[in-house]
Design a protein around this motif. Sequence first.
Motif, PDB file in Angstrom:
ATOM      1  N   GLU A   1     -18.978 -11.905  -1.134  1.00 16.66           N
ATOM      2  CA  GLU A   1     -18.448 -11.588   0.302  1.00 16.66           C
ATOM      3  C   GLU A   1     -18.027 -10.447  -0.125  1.00 16.66           C
ATOM      4  OE1 GLU A   1     -17.093 -15.993   2.078  1.00 16.66           O
ATOM      5  OE2 GLU A   1     -15.926 -14.564   1.314  1.00 16.66           O
ATOM      6  N   ARG A   2     -17.605  -9.314   1.114  1.00 15.12           N
ATOM      7  CA  ARG A   2     -16.795  -8.434   0.497  1.00 15.12           C
ATOM      8  C   ARG A   2     -15.383  -8.754  -0.050  1.00 15.12           C
ATOM      9  NH1 ARG A   2     -16.889  -3.310   5.352  1.00 15.12           N
ATOM     10  NH2 ARG A   2     -19.202  -4.457   4.675  1.00 15.12           N
ATOM     11  N   GLU A   3     -14.830  -7.930  -0.945  1.00 12.67           N
ATOM     12  CA  GLU A   3     -13.245  -8.586  -1.717  1.00 12.67           C
ATOM     13  C   GLU A   3     -12.998  -7.329  -1.747  1.00 12.67           C
ATOM     14  OE1 GLU A   3     -14.025  -9.648  -6.018  1.00 12.67           O
ATOM     15  OE2 GLU A   3     -14.872  -7.648  -6.685  1.00 12.67           O
ATOM     16  N   ALA A   4     -11.852  -7.199  -1.863  1.00 10.52           N
ATOM     17  CA  ALA A   4     -11.085  -6.318  -1.375  1.00 10.52           C
ATOM     18  C   ALA A   4     -10.660  -5.963  -3.125  1.00 10.52           C
ATOM     19  CB  ALA A   4      -8.897  -6.370  -1.407  1.00 10.52           C
ATOM     20  N   VAL A   5     -10.499  -4.618  -3.596  1.00  8.02           N
ATOM     21  CA  VAL A   5     -10.437  -4.416  -5.309  1.00  8.02           C
ATOM     22  C   VAL A   5      -8.677  -3.870  -4.957  1.00  8.02           C
ATOM     23  CG1 VAL A   5     -10.807  -2.433  -6.586  1.00  8.02           C
ATOM     24  CG2 VAL A   5     -12.451  -3.352  -5.550  1.00  8.02           C
TER      25      VAL A   5
ATOM     26  N   PRO B   1       1.139   5.355   1.326  1.00  2.00           N
ATOM     27  CA  PRO B   1       1.436   6.732   1.681  1.00  2.00           C
ATOM     28  C   PRO B   1       2.272   7.127   1.142  1.00  2.00           C
ATOM     29  CG  PRO B   1       1.529   5.997   3.876  1.00  2.00           C
ATOM     30  CD  PRO B   1       2.022   4.293   3.426  1.00  2.00           C
ATOM     31  N   TRP B   2       3.332   6.795   0.012  1.00  2.00           N
ATOM     32  CA  TRP B   2       4.219   7.614  -0.752  1.00  2.00           C
ATOM     33  C   TRP B   2       3.560   7.514  -2.351  1.00  2.00           C
ATOM     34  CZ3 TRP B   2       4.910   4.093   3.163  1.00  2.00           C
ATOM     35  CH2 TRP B   2       5.405   2.418   2.531  1.00  2.00           C
ATOM     36  N   GLY B   3       1.976   6.691  -2.533  1.00  2.00           N
ATOM     37  CA  GLY B   3       2.272   6.138  -3.308  1.00  2.00           C
ATOM     38  C   GLY B   3       2.035   5.287  -3.990  1.00  2.00           C
ATOM     39  N   ASN B   4       2.811   4.380  -4.007  1.00  2.00           N
ATOM     40  CA  ASN B   4       2.381   2.525  -4.690  1.00  2.00           C
ATOM     41  C   ASN B   4       1.135   1.932  -4.122  1.00  2.00           C
ATOM     42  OD1 ASN B   4       4.945   3.623  -5.316  1.00  2.00           O
ATOM     43  ND2 ASN B   4       6.206   1.760  -4.414  1.00  2.00           N
ATOM     44  N   SER B   5       0.819   1.233  -5.334  1.00  2.00           N
ATOM     45  CA  SER B   5      -1.001   0.753  -5.616  1.00  2.00           C
ATOM     46  C   SER B   5      -0.321  -0.615  -5.442  1.00  2.00           C
ATOM     47  CB  SER B   5      -1.439   1.850  -6.163  1.00  2.00           C
ATOM     48  OG  SER B   5      -1.053   1.174  -7.324  1.00  2.00           O
ATOM     49  N   ILE B   6      -1.464  -1.322  -4.883  1.00  2.00           N
ATOM     50  CA  ILE B   6      -1.598  -3.185  -5.409  1.00  2.00           C
ATOM     51  C   ILE B   6      -2.401  -2.831  -5.392  1.00  2.00           C
ATOM     52  CG2 ILE B   6      -1.770  -3.671  -2.764  1.00  2.00           C
ATOM     53  CD1 ILE B   6      -1.053  -6.323  -4.145  1.00  2.00           C
ATOM     54  N   PHE B   7      -3.757  -3.689  -7.018  1.00  2.00           N
ATOM     55  CA  PHE B   7      -5.232  -4.013  -7.331  1.00  2.00           C
ATOM     56  C   PHE B   7      -5.614  -6.058  -7.084  1.00  2.00           C
ATOM     57  CE2 PHE B   7      -6.352  -1.331  -9.009  1.00  2.00           C
ATOM     58  CZ  PHE B   7      -5.567   0.125  -9.321  1.00  2.00           C
ATOM     59  N   TYR B   8      -5.979  -6.454  -6.499  1.00  2.00           N
ATOM     60  CA  TYR B   8      -6.858  -7.156  -6.317  1.00  2.00           C
ATOM     61  C   TYR B   8      -7.549  -8.074  -7.403  1.00  2.00           C
ATOM     62  CZ  TYR B   8      -4.270  -5.949  -1.301  1.00  2.00           C
ATOM     63  OH  TYR B   8      -3.408  -5.103  -1.039  1.00  2.00           O
ATOM     64  N   VAL B   9      -7.862  -7.570  -7.507  1.00  2.00           N
ATOM     65  CA  VAL B   9      -9.279  -7.797  -8.547  1.00  2.00           C
ATOM     66  C   VAL B   9      -8.964  -7.858 -10.327  1.00  2.00           C
ATOM     67  CG1 VAL B   9     -11.311  -7.388  -9.623  1.00  2.00           C
ATOM     68  CG2 VAL B   9     -11.302  -7.106  -7.332  1.00  2.00           C
ATOM     69  N   THR B  10      -8.377  -8.519 -10.714  1.00  2.00           N
ATOM     70  CA  THR B  10      -7.742  -8.456 -12.059  1.00  2.00           C
ATOM     71  C   THR B  10      -7.899  -8.043 -12.969  1.00  2.00           C
ATOM     72  OG1 THR B  10      -6.402 -10.621 -11.851  1.00  2.00           O
ATOM     73  CG2 THR B  10      -5.953 -10.330 -13.652  1.00  2.00           C
ATOM     74  N   ASP B  11      -9.808  -8.200 -12.977  1.00  2.00           N
ATOM     75  CA  ASP B  11     -10.959  -7.154 -14.014  1.00  2.00           C
ATOM     76  C   ASP B  11      -9.976  -5.806 -13.957  1.00  2.00           C
ATOM     77  OD1 ASP B  11     -14.080  -6.803 -14.164  1.00  2.00           O
ATOM     78  OD2 ASP B  11     -12.626  -7.794 -16.262  1.00  2.00           O
ATOM     79  N   VAL B  12     -10.308  -5.150 -13.281  1.00  2.00           N
ATOM     80  CA  VAL B  12     -10.220  -3.587 -13.141  1.00  2.00           C
ATOM     81  C   VAL B  12      -8.968  -3.560 -13.451  1.00  2.00           C
ATOM     82  CG1 VAL B  12     -11.964  -3.769 -10.821  1.00  2.00           C
ATOM     83  CG2 VAL B  12      -9.647  -3.551 -10.171  1.00  2.00           C
ATOM     84  N   LYS B  13      -7.712  -4.220 -13.217  1.00  2.00           N
ATOM     85  CA  LYS B  13      -6.378  -3.860 -13.807  1.00  2.00           C
ATOM     86  C   LYS B  13      -6.888  -2.948 -15.371  1.00  2.00           C
ATOM     87  CE  LYS B  13      -4.146  -6.971 -10.699  1.00  2.00           C
ATOM     88  NZ  LYS B  13      -2.765  -8.030 -11.064  1.00  2.00           N
TER      89      LYS B  13
END
Length: 126
Positions: free
Chosen positions: A44-48, A53-65
Amino acid sequence: QVQLVESGGGLVQPGGSLTLSCAASGFTLANNAIGWFRQAPGKEREAVSCIVPWGNSIFYVTDVKGRFTISRDNAKNTVYLQMNSLKAEDTAVYYCARTETSGCPGSGQTSAFRYWGQGTQVTVSS
């Protein structure tokens, strides 16, 4: 007309790097959050990741952090996903997508993203 166009995919050896770009048109990028997703064959498609807009981000896949970095240049209407230390399991089609708001969904659900690019293939293989 809202358009998102991904580029920068390709074949890379394990441990290598790629930077994906998501070029936006037809709207003001500074108004919306942009997410990166991936879909591997048979999965399935997964969020990465997602960036507001102001640059804060979130990572949904622990392995890519620690390996992936998401950034944006609102003046250039472009969002980037820099991927380092790539692994075979990162192989997938990568998509960028736009929300209808300026926020990123907490769980990265695809329903929060209305507009999608066509995807770019990333293959990590020796």
